[in-house]
Motif scaffolding. Structure first.
Motif, PDB file in Angstrom:
ATOM      1  N   ASP A  67     -61.182  82.044  -4.939  1.00 34.47           N
ATOM      2  CA  ASP A  67     -61.005  81.645  -3.345  1.00 34.47           C
ATOM      3  C   ASP A  67     -59.322  81.932  -3.343  1.00 34.47           C
ATOM      4  OD1 ASP A  67     -59.511  79.496  -4.789  1.00 34.47           O
ATOM      5  OD2 ASP A  67     -61.143  78.434  -4.985  1.00 34.47           O
ATOM      6  N   GLU A  68     -59.059  81.282  -1.760  1.00 29.98           N
ATOM      7  CA  GLU A  68     -57.969  82.321  -1.841  1.00 29.98           C
ATOM      8  C   GLU A  68     -56.783  80.971  -1.906  1.00 29.98           C
ATOM      9  OE1 GLU A  68     -56.181  84.997  -0.203  1.00 29.98           O
ATOM     10  OE2 GLU A  68     -57.497  85.628  -0.003  1.00 29.98           O
ATOM     11  N   ALA A  69     -57.270  79.717  -2.671  1.00 27.66           N
ATOM     12  CA  ALA A  69     -56.522  78.706  -2.694  1.00 27.66           C
ATOM     13  C   ALA A  69     -55.942  78.745  -4.145  1.00 27.66           C
ATOM     14  CB  ALA A  69     -56.993  77.705  -2.751  1.00 27.66           C
ATOM     15  N   THR A  70     -56.994  79.731  -4.815  1.00 28.02           N
ATOM     16  CA  THR A  70     -57.089  79.264  -6.687  1.00 28.02           C
ATOM     17  C   THR A  70     -55.879  80.209  -6.594  1.00 28.02           C
ATOM     18  OG1 THR A  70     -58.824  78.618  -7.264  1.00 28.02           O
ATOM     19  CG2 THR A  70     -57.563  80.048  -8.629  1.00 28.02           C
ATOM     20  N   ALA A  71     -55.624  81.498  -5.464  1.00 24.07           N
ATOM     21  CA  ALA A  71     -54.701  82.747  -5.978  1.00 24.07           C
ATOM     22  C   ALA A  71     -53.231  82.805  -5.931  1.00 24.07           C
ATOM     23  CB  ALA A  71     -55.573  84.354  -4.678  1.00 24.07           C
ATOM     24  N   ALA A  93     -52.107  79.630  -5.641  1.00 28.10           N
ATOM     25  CA  ALA A  93     -51.795  78.415  -6.939  1.00 28.10           C
ATOM     26  C   ALA A  93     -51.239  79.617  -7.868  1.00 28.10           C
ATOM     27  CB  ALA A  93     -52.867  77.498  -7.006  1.00 28.10           C
ATOM     28  N   GLN A  94     -51.659  80.007  -8.102  1.00 31.09           N
ATOM     29  CA  GLN A  94     -52.020  80.563  -9.724  1.00 31.09           C
ATOM     30  C   GLN A  94     -50.743  82.046  -9.328  1.00 31.09           C
ATOM     31  OE1 GLN A  94     -54.885  82.084 -12.167  1.00 31.09           O
ATOM     32  NE2 GLN A  94     -56.129  79.964 -11.764  1.00 31.09           N
ATOM     33  N   ASP A  95     -50.799  82.656  -7.732  1.00 36.42           N
ATOM     34  CA  ASP A  95     -49.777  83.725  -7.636  1.00 36.42           C
ATOM     35  C   ASP A  95     -48.210  83.731  -8.729  1.00 36.42           C
ATOM     36  OD1 ASP A  95     -49.561  86.844  -7.756  1.00 36.42           O
ATOM     37  OD2 ASP A  95     -48.974  85.029  -5.177  1.00 36.42           O
ATOM     38  N   GLN A  96     -47.974  82.227  -8.067  1.00 33.92           N
ATOM     39  CA  GLN A  96     -46.499  82.587  -8.481  1.00 33.92           C
ATOM     40  C   GLN A  96     -46.135  82.314  -9.998  1.00 33.92           C
ATOM     41  OE1 GLN A  96     -44.378  81.634  -5.447  1.00 33.92           O
ATOM     42  NE2 GLN A  96     -45.683  82.068  -4.288  1.00 33.92           N
ATOM     43  N   GLY A  97     -46.586  81.827 -10.273  1.00 32.26           N
ATOM     44  CA  GLY A  97     -46.652  81.503 -12.069  1.00 32.26           C
ATOM     45  C   GLY A  97     -47.064  82.210 -12.923  1.00 32.26           C
ATOM     46  N   CYS A  98     -48.212  83.751 -12.147  1.00 37.05           N
ATOM     47  CA  CYS A  98     -48.551  84.356 -13.090  1.00 37.05           C
ATOM     48  C   CYS A  98     -47.733  85.734 -13.523  1.00 37.05           C
ATOM     49  CB  CYS A  98     -50.042  84.530 -13.152  1.00 37.05           C
ATOM     50  SG  CYS A  98     -50.704  85.180 -12.173  1.00 37.05           S
ATOM     51  N   GLU A  99     -47.948  87.083 -13.806  1.00 36.57           N
ATOM     52  CA  GLU A  99     -47.230  88.491 -13.196  1.00 36.57           C
ATOM     53  C   GLU A  99     -49.048  89.217 -13.123  1.00 36.57           C
ATOM     54  OE1 GLU A  99     -45.130  89.460 -16.882  1.00 36.57           O
ATOM     55  OE2 GLU A  99     -43.600  88.288 -16.153  1.00 36.57           O
ATOM     56  N   GLU A 100     -49.548  88.818 -13.643  1.00 32.77           N
ATOM     57  CA  GLU A 100     -51.028  89.683 -12.823  1.00 32.77           C
ATOM     58  C   GLU A 100     -51.592  89.972 -11.629  1.00 32.77           C
ATOM     59  OE1 GLU A 100     -53.633  86.497 -14.686  1.00 32.77           O
ATOM     60  OE2 GLU A 100     -52.788  86.703 -17.010  1.00 32.77           O
ATOM     61  N   ASP A 101     -51.827  90.946 -11.376  1.00 31.86           N
ATOM     62  CA  ASP A 101     -52.192  91.387 -10.270  1.00 31.86           C
ATOM     63  C   ASP A 101     -53.511  90.544  -9.770  1.00 31.86           C
ATOM     64  OD1 ASP A 101     -50.136  92.770  -9.303  1.00 31.86           O
ATOM     65  OD2 ASP A 101     -51.094  94.750 -10.543  1.00 31.86           O
ATOM     66  N   LEU A 102     -54.127  89.680  -8.084  1.00 31.10           N
ATOM     67  CA  LEU A 102     -55.373  89.057  -8.677  1.00 31.10           C
ATOM     68  C   LEU A 102     -56.186  89.671  -7.588  1.00 31.10           C
ATOM     69  CD1 LEU A 102     -53.277  85.389  -8.507  1.00 31.10           C
ATOM     70  CD2 LEU A 102     -54.678  86.691 -10.642  1.00 31.10           C
ATOM     71  N   LEU A 103     -57.281  89.161  -7.490  1.00 29.85           N
ATOM     72  CA  LEU A 103     -57.991  89.116  -6.565  1.00 29.85           C
ATOM     73  C   LEU A 103     -59.088  88.779  -6.319  1.00 29.85           C
ATOM     74  CD1 LEU A 103     -59.728  93.432  -7.211  1.00 29.85           C
ATOM     75  CD2 LEU A 103     -57.442  92.753  -5.531  1.00 29.85           C
TER      76      LEU A 103
END
Length: 211
Positions: free
Chosen positions: A124-128, A130-140
């Motif tokens: 979901d968007e909330a997880t994206a 929360a995780q977007d700031q601390g990871c180098e991975e591209d999220l969908l």
């Protein structure tokens, strides 16, 4: 995002991600360039746009979580050992050409583009967020059994396009201003190079207290 029932015209516009993980080989296909409205927004008219094709290939796989994710799950569990969930990844490869305008000669041209990226799905968007700031991975965000592949291809082509489109070599000579680098004569009323004030010399004089 709603997930309409696919029909023949939209074949592969949406992909069944779970089915894709069970395939023994990648899924490949192509989209007509005319279906990519964002890519063609403001694009110049060039012969062949109506026949343009964008080729793509995708594959999905489950992976064990990275050490960083496992450590985060451990911290969230208050130091208790917990099994971090496996992660669903998608690999996207895209190749094609899109119409752009060269910012050097202002002529339209075909810009070849290639996309070769891995993405990690989150629920979901909330997880994206929360995780977007601390990871180098591209999220969908995958909020259902299927994912909108057509939209992903379109977005990645827009991101891959150069910020300043230019030919490698422009097809015709570019007019140069008077006094430019090819030896054109400077205007008669232009001061000679030896007579022009030197801004760096003036700065040095200021620093030394001479002016």
């Amino acid at each position: 995002m709603s997930q309409p029932t696919p029909d023949a015209a939209d074949r592969h516009a949406w992909i069944d991600v779970d089915a894709l993980t069970r395939r023994s080989e990648p899924l490949a296909g192509s989209f007509a360039l005319t279906r990519l409205a964002r890519v063609l927004a403001g694009a110049p008219e060039l012969p062949g746009v109506a026949q343009g094709i964008i080729h793509w290939q995708v594959r999905a796989e489950w992976r064990d979580p990275s050490p960083a994710v496992a450590a985060a799950e451990y911290a969230l569990a208050g130091g208790r050992r917990v099994a971090a969930p496996r992660q669903l990844w998608l690999h996207l490869w895209v190749e094609g050409a899109i119409p752009l305008v060269c910012q050097r000669c202002l002529e339209p041209y075909w810009q070849p583009l290639t996309v070769d990226r891995w993405f990690r799905f989150v629920p979901d968007e909330a997880t994206a967020e929360a995780q977007d700031q601390g990871c180098e991975e591209d999220l969908l965000v995958l909020d259902g059994p299927r994912y909108h592949l057509l939209g992903l291809v379109e977005e990645e082509l827009v991101l891959a396009a150069p910020l300043v489109p230019r030919h490698d070599v422009c097809p015709r000579p570019i007019p140069l201003a008077a006094g430019d680098a090819l030896g054109a004569a400077a205007p008669d009323d232009a001061p000679a190079a030896s007579q022009r004030p030197n801004p760096f010399g003036a700065l040095a004089a200021l620093k030394s207290g001479r002016v």
